[in-house]
Design a protein around this motif. Sequence first.
Motif, PDB file in Angstrom:
ATOM      1  N   PHE A  85      91.429  53.525  55.600  1.00  0.00           N
ATOM      2  CA  PHE A  85      91.477  53.030  56.966  1.00  0.00           C
ATOM      3  C   PHE A  85      90.702  53.985  57.874  1.00  0.00           C
ATOM      4  O   PHE A  85      91.032  55.166  57.951  1.00  0.00           O
ATOM      5  CB  PHE A  85      92.920  52.934  57.478  1.00  0.00           C
ATOM      6  N   VAL A  86      89.686  53.468  58.540  1.00  0.00           N
ATOM      7  CA  VAL A  86      88.925  54.251  59.506  1.00  0.00           C
ATOM      8  C   VAL A  86      89.498  53.978  60.893  1.00  0.00           C
ATOM      9  O   VAL A  86      89.635  52.819  61.306  1.00  0.00           O
ATOM     10  CB  VAL A  86      87.425  53.892  59.466  1.00  0.00           C
ATOM     11  N   ILE A  87      89.844  55.037  61.606  1.00  0.00           N
ATOM     12  CA  ILE A  87      90.544  54.938  62.890  1.00  0.00           C
ATOM     13  C   ILE A  87      89.557  55.239  64.019  1.00  0.00           C
ATOM     14  O   ILE A  87      88.892  56.280  64.017  1.00  0.00           O
ATOM     15  CB  ILE A  87      91.716  55.937  62.924  1.00  0.00           C
ATOM     16  N   ASP A  88      89.450  54.330  64.968  1.00  0.00           N
ATOM     17  CA  ASP A  88      88.499  54.453  66.071  1.00  0.00           C
ATOM     18  C   ASP A  88      89.122  55.256  67.204  1.00  0.00           C
ATOM     19  O   ASP A  88      89.869  54.730  68.031  1.00  0.00           O
ATOM     20  CB  ASP A  88      88.103  53.056  66.562  1.00  0.00           C
ATOM     21  N   MET A  89      88.801  56.544  67.272  1.00  0.00           N
ATOM     22  CA  MET A  89      89.428  57.424  68.255  1.00  0.00           C
ATOM     23  C   MET A  89      89.036  57.089  69.692  1.00  0.00           C
ATOM     24  O   MET A  89      89.707  57.481  70.641  1.00  0.00           O
ATOM     25  CB  MET A  89      89.092  58.885  67.938  1.00  0.00           C
ATOM     26  N   PRO A 122      84.322  60.914  66.527  1.00  0.00           N
ATOM     27  CA  PRO A 122      84.690  59.586  67.040  1.00  0.00           C
ATOM     28  C   PRO A 122      85.647  58.805  66.150  1.00  0.00           C
ATOM     29  O   PRO A 122      86.247  57.833  66.604  1.00  0.00           O
ATOM     30  CB  PRO A 122      83.343  58.862  67.155  1.00  0.00           C
ATOM     31  N   THR A 123      85.786  59.219  64.907  1.00  0.00           N
ATOM     32  CA  THR A 123      86.697  58.518  64.001  1.00  0.00           C
ATOM     33  C   THR A 123      87.588  59.502  63.254  1.00  0.00           C
ATOM     34  O   THR A 123      87.232  60.666  63.066  1.00  0.00           O
ATOM     35  CB  THR A 123      85.945  57.668  62.950  1.00  0.00           C
ATOM     36  N   SER A 124      88.747  59.006  62.852  1.00  0.00           N
ATOM     37  CA  SER A 124      89.611  59.692  61.890  1.00  0.00           C
ATOM     38  C   SER A 124      89.744  58.757  60.696  1.00  0.00           C
ATOM     39  O   SER A 124      89.269  57.613  60.732  1.00  0.00           O
ATOM     40  CB  SER A 124      90.976  59.997  62.506  1.00  0.00           C
ATOM     41  N   LYS A 125      90.403  59.225  59.640  1.00  0.00           N
ATOM     42  CA  LYS A 125      90.454  58.392  58.429  1.00  0.00           C
ATOM     43  C   LYS A 125      91.694  58.720  57.601  1.00  0.00           C
ATOM     44  O   LYS A 125      92.145  59.861  57.566  1.00  0.00           O
ATOM     45  CB  LYS A 125      89.200  58.630  57.583  1.00  0.00           C
ATOM     46  N   PHE A 126      92.219  57.683  56.946  1.00  0.00           N
ATOM     47  CA  PHE A 126      93.280  57.878  55.956  1.00  0.00           C
ATOM     48  C   PHE A 126      92.850  57.181  54.676  1.00  0.00           C
ATOM     49  O   PHE A 126      92.570  55.978  54.680  1.00  0.00           O
ATOM     50  CB  PHE A 126      94.610  57.301  56.446  1.00  0.00           C
ATOM     51  N   GLN A 145      92.184  62.632  57.634  1.00  0.00           N
ATOM     52  CA  GLN A 145      91.151  63.428  58.303  1.00  0.00           C
ATOM     53  C   GLN A 145      91.268  63.245  59.805  1.00  0.00           C
ATOM     54  O   GLN A 145      91.239  62.117  60.316  1.00  0.00           O
ATOM     55  CB  GLN A 145      89.761  62.988  57.834  1.00  0.00           C
ATOM     56  N   ILE A 146      91.457  64.355  60.517  1.00  0.00           N
ATOM     57  CA  ILE A 146      91.436  64.384  61.969  1.00  0.00           C
ATOM     58  C   ILE A 146      90.511  65.519  62.385  1.00  0.00           C
ATOM     59  O   ILE A 146      90.643  66.641  61.891  1.00  0.00           O
ATOM     60  CB  ILE A 146      92.842  64.616  62.564  1.00  0.00           C
ATOM     61  N   LYS A 147      89.571  65.236  63.272  1.00  0.00           N
ATOM     62  CA  LYS A 147      88.539  66.195  63.655  1.00  0.00           C
ATOM     63  C   LYS A 147      87.812  66.685  62.397  1.00  0.00           C
ATOM     64  O   LYS A 147      87.382  65.875  61.591  1.00  0.00           O
ATOM     65  CB  LYS A 147      89.145  67.329  64.484  1.00  0.00           C
TER      66      LYS A 147
END
Length: 212
Positions: A85-89, A122-126, A145-147
């Motif tokens: 899952f790609v998270i749109d920060m 700009p993105t984080s990921k799980f 993944q954050i930053k």
Amino acid sequence: MRKIVLSLVVVASLLTACKGEKKEKVEAKEAVKVEVSIAALDNVDTTASVLTWIGTKPTGSHNGTVAIKSGGLLVEEGTLKGGEFVIDMNTITNVDMAGSDGAGKIEGHLKAPDFFDIAVYPTSKFVITKVEDVEGKLAVTGNLQIKDVTKSITIPAMISTEGGVTTFKSDVFNVDRADFNVKYGSKRWIEGLKDKFINDLMEMSFEVKTKA
């Protein structure tokens, strides 16, 4: 005197119960190597999927959402095999003060360089790396993944399928933002904050749905 003693016992019991209900943070370990990318499945319905968050400080709390930008969920014969899952920060939203100037300020600060620094990240990921069945619930291990930091965490979750749509839904879990170089207001990184700190633990939860 007896009434006072009984009252103190009741208060102590309530405090103990509340303390027992506090969720512990998920353990952040070294990221696991991923051999196969699930993202290519591109079967996540981004309009129906979301990450929710709650942040707290001594004077209160704020909660909100972050949109899922893209992703894939691999399910075979009703069994979860993997996911990404790609998270749109850029879509961080404050819900409890929605529509107010306060919400705009909170959202702007969360996106700023001293917090999640979305101009750079700009993105984080799980990325799910392992799934185990533990007493009727899934223990889902994945790389978060954050930053510029990626750590392996394990969260409780479940999946269900209805009408051709599979839903991955996690329980609420606590992530220590200080593990991911999110330093603003963190007592781990900054001394002398007294009661001006922001709790390092952030409550998070996923709800991810596949396309019909």
